[in-house]
Every structure is written in structure tokens, then in C-alpha cells.
Design a protein around this motif. Structure first.
Motif, PDB file in Angstrom:
ATOM      1  N   ILE A 148       9.392 -14.585  -7.099  1.00 42.11           N
ATOM      2  CA  ILE A 148       9.151 -13.485  -8.040  1.00 42.11           C
ATOM      3  C   ILE A 148       7.824 -12.830  -7.673  1.00 42.11           C
ATOM      4  O   ILE A 148       6.866 -13.493  -7.256  1.00 42.11           O
ATOM      5  CB  ILE A 148       9.130 -13.964  -9.504  1.00 42.11           C
ATOM      6  CG1 ILE A 148       8.104 -15.062  -9.729  1.00 42.11           C
ATOM      7  CG2 ILE A 148      10.500 -14.418  -9.937  1.00 42.11           C
ATOM      8  CD1 ILE A 148       7.915 -15.426 -11.204  1.00 42.11           C
ATOM      9  N   ARG A 149       7.805 -11.517  -7.787  1.00 39.72           N
ATOM     10  CA  ARG A 149       6.627 -10.732  -7.399  1.00 39.72           C
ATOM     11  C   ARG A 149       6.192  -9.876  -8.578  1.00 39.72           C
ATOM     12  O   ARG A 149       7.015  -9.301  -9.284  1.00 39.72           O
ATOM     13  CB  ARG A 149       6.986  -9.842  -6.207  1.00 39.72           C
ATOM     14  CG  ARG A 149       5.816  -8.992  -5.676  1.00 39.72           C
ATOM     15  CD  ARG A 149       6.316  -8.071  -4.568  1.00 39.72           C
ATOM     16  NE  ARG A 149       6.915  -8.818  -3.493  1.00 39.72           N
ATOM     17  CZ  ARG A 149       6.251  -9.295  -2.441  1.00 39.72           C
ATOM     18  NH1 ARG A 149       4.955  -9.073  -2.355  1.00 39.72           N
ATOM     19  NH2 ARG A 149       6.868  -9.968  -1.509  1.00 39.72           N
ATOM     20  N   ARG A 152       4.896  -5.929 -14.330  1.00 42.41           N
ATOM     21  CA  ARG A 152       5.756  -7.031 -14.767  1.00 42.41           C
ATOM     22  C   ARG A 152       6.280  -7.757 -13.535  1.00 42.41           C
ATOM     23  O   ARG A 152       6.236  -7.238 -12.416  1.00 42.41           O
ATOM     24  CB  ARG A 152       6.928  -6.520 -15.605  1.00 42.41           C
ATOM     25  CG  ARG A 152       7.943  -5.694 -14.849  1.00 42.41           C
ATOM     26  CD  ARG A 152       9.051  -5.197 -15.753  1.00 42.41           C
ATOM     27  NE  ARG A 152      10.108  -4.527 -14.998  1.00 42.41           N
ATOM     28  CZ  ARG A 152      11.142  -5.143 -14.430  1.00 42.41           C
ATOM     29  NH1 ARG A 152      11.243  -6.462 -14.514  1.00 42.41           N
ATOM     30  NH2 ARG A 152      12.049  -4.469 -13.769  1.00 42.41           N
ATOM     31  N   PHE A 153       6.825  -8.969 -13.775  1.00 42.36           N
ATOM     32  CA  PHE A 153       7.404  -9.748 -12.685  1.00 42.36           C
ATOM     33  C   PHE A 153       8.856  -9.344 -12.460  1.00 42.36           C
ATOM     34  O   PHE A 153       9.577  -9.010 -13.398  1.00 42.36           O
ATOM     35  CB  PHE A 153       7.334 -11.253 -13.001  1.00 42.36           C
ATOM     36  CG  PHE A 153       6.004 -11.864 -12.686  1.00 42.36           C
ATOM     37  CD1 PHE A 153       5.081 -12.061 -13.690  1.00 42.36           C
ATOM     38  CD2 PHE A 153       5.668 -12.232 -11.387  1.00 42.36           C
ATOM     39  CE1 PHE A 153       3.842 -12.630 -13.410  1.00 42.36           C
ATOM     40  CE2 PHE A 153       4.453 -12.803 -11.102  1.00 42.36           C
ATOM     41  CZ  PHE A 153       3.525 -12.989 -12.114  1.00 42.36           C
ATOM     42  N   ASP A 154       9.267  -9.435 -11.198  1.00 40.07           N
ATOM     43  CA  ASP A 154      10.650  -9.158 -10.845  1.00 40.07           C
ATOM     44  C   ASP A 154      10.997 -10.032  -9.642  1.00 40.07           C
ATOM     45  O   ASP A 154      10.118 -10.440  -8.883  1.00 40.07           O
ATOM     46  CB  ASP A 154      10.818  -7.677 -10.492  1.00 40.07           C
ATOM     47  CG  ASP A 154      12.261  -7.217 -10.618  1.00 40.07           C
ATOM     48  OD1 ASP A 154      12.514  -6.026 -10.399  1.00 40.07           O
ATOM     49  OD2 ASP A 154      13.147  -8.066 -10.925  1.00 40.07           O
ATOM     50  N   VAL A 155      12.295 -10.303  -9.473  1.00 42.08           N
ATOM     51  CA  VAL A 155      12.694 -11.113  -8.322  1.00 42.08           C
ATOM     52  C   VAL A 155      12.402 -10.352  -7.042  1.00 42.08           C
ATOM     53  O   VAL A 155      12.466  -9.117  -6.998  1.00 42.08           O
ATOM     54  CB  VAL A 155      14.187 -11.517  -8.390  1.00 42.08           C
ATOM     55  CG1 VAL A 155      14.440 -12.387  -9.581  1.00 42.08           C
ATOM     56  CG2 VAL A 155      15.087 -10.295  -8.402  1.00 42.08           C
ATOM     57  N   ALA A 165      18.226 -10.410  -5.160  1.00 45.54           N
ATOM     58  CA  ALA A 165      18.661  -9.325  -6.048  1.00 45.54           C
ATOM     59  C   ALA A 165      20.039  -9.604  -6.629  1.00 45.54           C
ATOM     60  O   ALA A 165      20.400  -9.080  -7.685  1.00 45.54           O
ATOM     61  CB  ALA A 165      18.672  -8.002  -5.286  1.00 45.54           C
ATOM     62  N   ARG A 166      20.830 -10.465  -5.935  1.00 45.37           N
ATOM     63  CA  ARG A 166      22.164 -10.826  -6.439  1.00 45.37           C
ATOM     64  C   ARG A 166      22.053 -11.454  -7.823  1.00 45.37           C
ATOM     65  O   ARG A 166      22.883 -11.222  -8.698  1.00 45.37           O
ATOM     66  CB  ARG A 166      22.816 -11.803  -5.467  1.00 45.37           C
ATOM     67  CG  ARG A 166      24.186 -12.330  -5.900  1.00 45.37           C
ATOM     68  CD  ARG A 166      24.735 -13.251  -4.828  1.00 45.37           C
ATOM     69  NE  ARG A 166      26.052 -13.780  -5.189  1.00 45.37           N
ATOM     70  CZ  ARG A 166      26.251 -14.915  -5.839  1.00 45.37           C
ATOM     71  NH1 ARG A 166      25.192 -15.641  -6.208  1.00 45.37           N
ATOM     72  NH2 ARG A 166      27.461 -15.335  -6.123  1.00 45.37           N
ATOM     73  N   VAL A 179      23.886 -10.063 -11.342  1.00 43.86           N
ATOM     74  CA  VAL A 179      24.724 -10.879 -12.230  1.00 43.86           C
ATOM     75  C   VAL A 179      24.162 -10.856 -13.650  1.00 43.86           C
ATOM     76  O   VAL A 179      24.903 -10.717 -14.628  1.00 43.86           O
ATOM     77  CB  VAL A 179      24.819 -12.329 -11.709  1.00 43.86           C
ATOM     78  CG1 VAL A 179      25.614 -13.197 -12.674  1.00 43.86           C
ATOM     79  CG2 VAL A 179      25.465 -12.351 -10.327  1.00 43.86           C
ATOM     80  N   LYS A 180      22.842 -10.959 -13.798  1.00 38.50           N
ATOM     81  CA  LYS A 180      22.198 -10.954 -15.111  1.00 38.50           C
ATOM     82  C   LYS A 180      22.558  -9.711 -15.917  1.00 38.50           C
ATOM     83  O   LYS A 180      22.818  -9.771 -17.110  1.00 38.50           O
ATOM     84  CB  LYS A 180      20.674 -11.011 -14.931  1.00 38.50           C
ATOM     85  CG  LYS A 180      20.087 -12.380 -15.147  1.00 38.50           C
ATOM     86  CD  LYS A 180      18.613 -12.418 -14.801  1.00 38.50           C
ATOM     87  CE  LYS A 180      17.799 -11.344 -15.451  1.00 38.50           C
ATOM     88  NZ  LYS A 180      16.357 -11.468 -15.141  1.00 38.50           N
ATOM     89  N   LYS A 181      22.559  -8.578 -15.242  1.00 40.25           N
ATOM     90  CA  LYS A 181      22.772  -7.305 -15.938  1.00 40.25           C
ATOM     91  C   LYS A 181      24.231  -7.094 -16.340  1.00 40.25           C
ATOM     92  O   LYS A 181      24.520  -6.358 -17.266  1.00 40.25           O
ATOM     93  CB  LYS A 181      22.308  -6.150 -15.055  1.00 40.25           C
ATOM     94  CG  LYS A 181      20.792  -6.089 -14.907  1.00 40.25           C
ATOM     95  CD  LYS A 181      20.378  -4.982 -13.950  1.00 40.25           C
ATOM     96  CE  LYS A 181      18.851  -4.960 -13.790  1.00 40.25           C
ATOM     97  NZ  LYS A 181      18.412  -3.957 -12.797  1.00 40.25           N
TER      98      LYS A 181
END
Length: 788
Positions: free
Chosen positions: A672-673, A680-683, A689-690, A694-696
Motif C-alpha cells: 500500500i502506498r 490517503r493509502f491505496d494499493v 489492483a485486482r 473485486v472490492k468495488k
């Protein structure tokens, strides 16, 4: 005669009066002597000019026969109305016009010799396609609503731009295809309707000059200056970006059109309630200057400069009007203000408070160099425009507060304790290595090889519930209005009342169908514009007056609509979100004791949370996969507790809402960056990104081969992709079944393929609802008190 043709048209235009000539022939053969003789005389003159019947392509024929054409059109252009009506013969959408009424001629004379009429914001593209739509509508009988309001902008003798709404009458026109016309199928027509912007496609289906437009049209104008000016003002003021708001010259021209004052100037100042000061709006300074603060950036409201002149404005929120500044200087003790205005060549002025919810936002300044041009009578026109200015200034204040908050977050943002150490370390590096001659490049904050956990508890069918409450409120309001109309005593307005009743019933019937995006706004505008004026201006019996009083009491101050059902729904949503979030936050404090990990949650139509655990987040503490398993079991138990919390709330909620719970299992470690631009943090990385994809999409997914959602009320759905994940979670479920938290039945199924993702499976299990009453029964009022 005014002729300015568009370059290309699907029509070959032929001006003809054949329909009128045919009516003259019918009259000539009738037994009404005076009408028959008149018709015969006209027909006799027409015989020498056959083009009037067959069609005119040489426009000089019109100019040379203006008198005869006027006689032919006499029934359509009555002499008695020529000073009142603004009317002429035309070809729709074309700038061809002649046979003007006297009022029309006067308007064009005042505009000047160099002025020629052209439709506002109407280019060659729109002209060509509008003509094609005319063919589709009249010849192919397609129901196409292609006409938007058209306007002519014409200056008067004082240079004030006036706006005239254009209405066309095409009863005396015929449309026929030539041999070059392209026959169209319904598929062709459907393709055209779906491709408005493809001008070449339209030209291929309607080649230039391939149709004949024969006859003439009538254009009627009505003065819509005030309405159009207000619309323009609204469009400019309500733009989302203050930088794109029109200049002060454009805004002044709009106000000139409304007040009909050629030299009107407009200014504005912001009111700062904390310091009780008037301040120049720096962000709007290029759009709105200030005449009160011509030199100062800000001034105290109690400054001697204002004296007692502004007491009514500040205390009673009433406009301050000076119709003659010279007289004001003679009679008022506050000569300083009058002299300040006179130095700017201001002879009359209005300072109007801009108010929102009884709070002063600022002061609108209107000034003129003419004595009594602005006065206590025409100041009433401000009631038409102040609501839009109020919204703009309120938005300006809100934007300012948001920017202040953004600055605070940017400079003083709270970092989650689990990752704070890394931000602190990088800040220390910046501090220790800060060199004025060299820019410091911040290192990116990245945590590698962390395991994600994602869960959500979502309100089931929130959009459908929201739409249903909107419909209930609208129906209730319409029914109340119909009851008021039914009790209305018969009077001269009976016909109008019956029409309004019919329209209200029609609107109510529309609510039996799925709600459209603009239905609520459409009904709101109709009630405000058509119904409320009738209620306020029509006296009824005592019963009806009581009904009207209750009706207005039930209106929401912000929307002007009934808000009872929606309020219940909104309160229920807020209560659920707040309760569930508090459970999650409290349990999260316990989870940090298992192993320090990053945690974030979001309130949407429910509560979502992200967890990331790994050695890079807490390098001082040895990491073992056992901590991940421990956290997964904690997450499942916490969602069970949140489900139970909701179950206990349900009976007390003002609006019953169900929830669904979901866990997404992802065993592969990722990075995570911290996104510096989004704070904010994001993968991080394409492969990872996969997980975000899936989360969304997963909560809206169906069971494979069915139309059933993978989530269901009172059940927890666990989505995974690997066999070892299935084995792990079945153990957790078995344990919680033993603890009497989950029911014995377990559902297992495949999840439908998502875009770019396949092979997902799911376990679904129901939470046991403890029906035993709590020691203290929770009431709705308790929930509201806690919410507030």
C-alpha cells in the motif's frame, strides 16, 4: 425585410401563400357579399403575380408586393393589434422575416440600422439538424421533442439588451420530398436519434436541398427580458467554480435588463459575523466590486462611516434605499457616507441584505448616476434575484470553509497511530536535511507485503427505500393539496382550480411508476410556481384555512416539500451508521492489541472498513501469520456483533431497514502506498489492483447462474478464491456455531464472473438473533438524542 440565410439546409425553401389563396377562393364563392367581394378583389390582384401561389424563390417579389401581401395576411395580422403584438412572417429557424407589426418595426428601429436578428446560441449544426427533425416529425410522424426555447436578444433605444422568446406557427407550411430525398427506415431514424452530434450522418440521410419547404410561418415574440435575465444570472452565479463566474460587466448587464436602468452598476460585500465586519470578497473581486469599500479591504460594521444608516439593514435585515444622495446629505446626519457615494458619481443606490436562515451573509450594492433611478418601488424586484445570490454566497462561504478544512487537513492531518512512526521519520529527515539552497524530495510512504482485510455491513436496498420515501412524501403532499382544493368554495377561479386539480392528480398518478431522476424537482417547481400562489391568494372557509395552515406547517424549510417519510429514512440511516461505526471503532481498539495494523473505515449506505497487517507496518514486533488468522476471526466476530446491534435497533428505528454483511478474503500479500495528492493509502501495483476491483464490485454480484445477490439480510457472506481460505473460514464458522453466534446451516456457492475476475466462491451463514429483550428498552427518542 430581413434576410440572412444559413449556408446549408436540407430544404429548398419556397415562400408561398397558396393555403391563404385557397381560403380566399372559398370565401369568394360564398353568399356573404362583403367578404366575397373583398376576396374577389384580392384574387384579381393575385392573378398577375402567380408566384404568390406557385412559390417565391426570388425575394425581390416580396419587397415589390408588400402592400398586396399585407392584404393577403390581413386576417392573421389584425390592424387593431399591430401596436401590441410583436409578429412577422418568417421561415422557422431561418433569418427571413417580413410583414412586421408596428410594434415589431419600432423594436427594430430602436435597435439601430446595423442590428440584425439572429437566434441566440443557434449555429449551423443546430439549424441543419432542427430542420431534419422537422421532417422526421411532420413527414415521418416521429414523436421527437426537438424544440428548445429560442430567444432574440435585441437592444432598446437606451442600449439595454432585451430578450424576446420566439414562438413559431407552421400551420401554413408543407414539407414534401424531392427525387433526391433518401427514403428512411425506422432503423435509420433510430440511428439518427442516437447520433445528434454526427452532422455528416444527418447530411447523408437528408442531403442538401433534398426536401421542399413550401408556404410560410409566423413568428410571434413576447418580452421575456426579466425571466431570461434572471435565468442568465442564475446560470452565472450557480457555476461550480467561482473563477468561471461572469465578469462584473456581464452581471451588471443582467441587472440592467431587470431594472431597465442603463447605467446601473453592481457591487457586493461579505459580512463576517465573528468579527462583525464587512469584507471585500477577494475570490469574487473580479466579478463584483464594492462601492461602500472602494478603498478598504474590510471595515467594522459599527464604524462611524455607516453611522445609524445601516441599523435596519443589520438588525431588521431590510434594504437601505437612497433615492437621492444629494438630499440624503442635506437631511441625514451621516454626511460622510453620502459624500463617499457622491465622489463615485452615485446619485441613487440600494444596499440589500443577503440573508440565509436569518443570518446575514453580505450586502448587495446597486448604484446609479441618475437621481431616483433606484427607489423603494423598484427595489421590490430584488425579490426575484436575491434567492440565487443567496445560494451563491452561501456556496462561497461553504467552499471557503471546506478550503480552510483542507488546509488544516493538509497541514495538521491526523495519521493513524499504526503508521504514524513512518510519517514522523520522513518528517524528521526533512527537518534535519532541510537546506535553503536545495529542494528536499520527500520519499514515498510505502508498506510492502501487508495482508488486506476488507469488510462491510451495508443497508439493503437503500436506493429503493430512499425512492419509496420520496414517493410517499410527494403523494402525501399532493393528496393534502387535493383535499384543500376539494374544500375550496366555488368562485370565479373554479375553472383554474379544476385544471390544477387535474394536474395534481396526474402528477400523483405518475408516482405509481418508478421514480425518474427529475420527478421530485419537477413536482417541487410545479407546486411552488402554480399551486402556492393560488393558496396564498385565494380565501376559503374556516376549515380550508385550517387545512392550508397545517399544510404550510408540514413543509420542509429547505425544499418546500413534505419531508416526513424521508426524515424517518434519513434518521434511520444515520442511527444505523453511527451505532455500527461505534461498535466497529470500539472493537478495533481491542484488535490493535492482537498486532498493530492500519485501520480505516468509511460511512456510505452502511459502514466499510479496510485493515492492513504485516511486519512493515510494525517492524519492531515480529510478525507471524497467526496474527493474520487472529485478525480474521476478530473481523468475523465483530461483524456478527454489528448484525446483533442492528437487530436490537430495528424495532426502535423510525423506518425499518435491513442490513447485509460481507467479508472479502485475499491471502496474497500486497503493497500500500500513501497517495500524496489524495492524502490517503491505496494499493500499489497493477497486480494488486485486482483486489480493489473485486472490492468495488463484489457487493452487487449475484450467485453464479442466478439473479440472486450473494448477500442476504441477517447473513454474513464470505467471498474467497482458494481452498485453504475455505478451510480456514469453515473452522471459524464451526467455532462461532459452537458459541451459539451463527446458525447451523451453511450455504456454499460460486460467484458470477466479474469484469476481469473469475473463480470466486462464497460461504453464507446466518447470525443467530438473540430475541431476549435488553435490560433497558431503547426508544426512538433515545436514539435521536444520541444521534444529536
Amino acid at each position: 425585410m430581413d434576410i440572412h440565410l444559413h449556408n446549408e439546409s436540407p430544404f429548398k425553401t419556397i415562400i408561398s401563400f397558396h393555403k391563404l389563396i385557397e381560403s380566399f377562393e372559398e370565401i369568394a364563392s360564398s353568399n356573404i357579399d362583403y367578404r366575397a367581394n373583398y376576396a374577389k378583389a384580392i384574387l384579381q390582384q393575385i392573378e398577375s403575380i402567380p408566384e404568390l401561389r406557385t412559390g417565391i424563390e426570388d425575394y425581390s417579389i416580396i419587397k415589390n408586393n408588400e402592400a398586396l401581401i399585407k392584404y393577403i395576411l390581413a386576417d392573421l395580422f389584425p390592424t387593431a393589434l399591430t401596436q401590441n403584438e410583436i409578429k412577422a412572417v418568417t421561415i422557422p429557424f431561418q433569418n427571413i422575416s417580413f410583414n412586421y407589426t408596428e410594434r415589431f418595426k419600432k423594436i427594430l428601429r430602436n435597435a439601430g440600422d446595423e442590428f440584425y436578428m439572429e437566434i441566440r446560441d443557434f449555429d449551423d449544426h443546430q439549424f441543419y439538424i432542427n430542420n431534419c427533425c422537422l421532417i422526421l416529425s411532420s413527414y415521418y410522424k416521429q414523436r421527437i421533442d426537438f424544440n428548445k426555447p429560442f430567444f432574440y436578444d435585441i437592444p432598446d433605444e437606451d442600449g439595454i439588451e432585451k430578450h424576446y422568446r420566439i414562438l413559431y406557427n407552421a400551420d401554413f407550411m408543407e414539407i414534401t420530398p424531392t427525387e433526391n430525398a433518401v427514403p428512411l427506415t425506422q432503423d435509420d431514424i433510430d440511428t439518427l436519434i442516437d447520433n445528434y452530434d454526427d452532422i455528416e450522418l444527418w447530411k447523408s440521410k437528408f442531403p442538401k436541398g433534398s426536401w421542399i419547404l413550401k408556404g410560410f410561418g409566423i413568428v410571434s415574440l413576447f418580452d421575456a427580458t426579466t425571466e431570461s435575465a434572471i435565468s442568465n444570472l442564475k446560470s452565472n452565479l450557480l457555476k461550480p467554480d467561482t473563477k468561471s463566474v461572469a465578469t462584473d460587466e456581464i452581471i451588471a448587464n443582467i441587472f440592467k435588463s431587470i431594472f431597465k436602468i442603463p447605467d446601473l452598476r453592481v457591487g457586493f460585500i461579505i459580512y463576517n459575523p465573528e468579527e462583525e465586519k464587512f469584507v471585500k470578497p477577494t475570490k469574487l473581486e473580479s466579478q463584483l466590486q464594492s462601492f461602500l469599500l472602494s478603498h478598504d479591504q474590510e471595515i467594522d460594521c459599527k464604524n462611524a462611516f455607516f453611522g445609524c444608516s445601516f441599523e435596519n439593514l443589520l438588525n431588521k435585515k431590510e434594504p437601505f434605499v437612497i433615492s437621492s444622495v444629494s438630499k440624503f446629505i442635506e437631511e441625514s446626519p451621516n454626511k460622510k457616507l453620502g459624500e463617499h457615494l457622491l465622489k463615485q458619481n452615485i446619485q441613487s443606490c440600494v444596499f440589500a441584505p443577503v440573508i440565509k436562515e436569518d443570518h446575514l451573509l453580505g450586502v448587495l450594492e446597486l448604484v446609479s448616476s441618475d437621481v431616483r433611478a433606484l427607489n423603494s418601488v423598484n427595489v421590490k424586484k430584488l425579490e426575484l434575484v436575491l434567492p440565487y445570490l443567496t445560494d451563491t454566497i452561501d456556496r462561497y462561504n461553504t467552499d471557503m470553509q471546506h478550503q480552510i478544512e483542507a488546509i488544516i487537513q493538509r497541514e495538521y492531518t491526523t495519521i493513524h497511530p499504526s503508521v504514524y512512526w513512518k510519517f514522523r521519520k520522513e518528517s524528521q529527515n526533512y527537518f534535519q536535511n532541510n537546506n535553503p539552497t536545495k529542494d528536499y524530495i520527500f520519499k514515498e510512504i510505502v508498506f510492502k507485503n501487508v495482508y488486506p482485510l476488507y469488510g462491510q455491513i451495508d443497508i439493503k436496498g437503500s436506493s429503493e427505500h430512499r425512492n419509496e420515501t420520496v414517493k410517499r412524501d410527494l403523494k402525501s403532499q399532493l393528496n393534502t393539496l387535493l383535499e384543500i382544493f376539494d374544500n375550496q368554495k366555488p368562485n370565479s377561479n373554479l375553472v383554474l382550480l379544476e385544471q390544477r386539480k387535474f394536474e395534481l392528480e396526474s402528477l400523483r398518478d405518475e408516482l405509481d411508476f418508478p421514480l425518474k431522476a427529475d420527478t421530485e424537482q419537477h413536482i417541487q417547481r410545479y407546486i411552488e410556481d402554480e399551486i402556492h400562489p393560488i393558496l396564498r391568494n385565494t380565501k376559503g372557509n374556516a376549515k380550508n384555512e385550517k387545512l392550508e395552515e397545517l399544510y404550510f406547517e408540514n413543509l420542509d424549510e429547505k425544499t418546500g416539500l413534505f419531508y416526513q417519510e424521508r426524515k424517518k429514512f434519513d434518521n434511520a440511516m444515520s442511527i444505523i451508521n453511527k451505532k455500527l461505526a461505534s461498535v466497529l471503532d470500539k472493537k478495533q481498539l481491542e484488535a490493535q492489541q492482537i498486532y498493530p495494523h492500519y485501520y480505516e473505515r468509511f460511512k456510505t449506505d452502511g459502514v466499510e472498513h479496510n485493515l492492513y497487517i504485516g511486519s512493515s507496518i510494525s517492524p519492531s514486533k515480529p510478525f507471524d501469520i497467526m496474527y493474520l488468522h487472529n485478525l480474521r476471526l476478530w473481523q468475523l466476530q465483530t461483524l456478527c456483533e454489528m448484525e446483533l446491534e442492528h437487530h436490537q435497533l430495528k424495532e426502535s428505528l423510525p423506518y425499518e431497514l435491513d442490513v447485509t454483511s460481507l467479508i472479502l478474503v485475499f491471502s496474497a500479500p500486497l503493497s500500500i502506498r500513501f497517495r500524496m495528492d489524495e492524502k490517503r493509502f491505496d494499493v500499489d501495483g497493477t497486480y494488486n489492483a485486482r483486489y480493489e476491483v473485486v472490492k468495488k464490485r463484489i457487493d452487487k454480484a449475484n450467485i453464479k447462474g442466478t439473479k440472486d445477490r450473494i448477500t442476504e439480510k441477517e447473513k454474513i457472506t464470505i467471498v474467497y478464491s482458494q481452498n485453504n481460505e475455505e478451510t480456514e473460514y469453515l473452522k471459524y464458522i464451526k467455532y462461532l456455531q459452537h458459541k451459539k453466534v451463527l446458525e447451523p446451516a451453511i450455504e456454499q456457492f460460486e460467484v458470477e464472473d466479474l469484469q476481469g475476475v473469475s473463480g470466486l466462491r462464497a460461504i453464507r451463514v446466518k447470525v443467530i438473533n438473540n430475541t431476549a429483550s435488553p435490560a433497558k428498552k431503547i426508544t426512538y427518542q433515545d436514539l435521536l438524542d444520541e444521534l444529536n
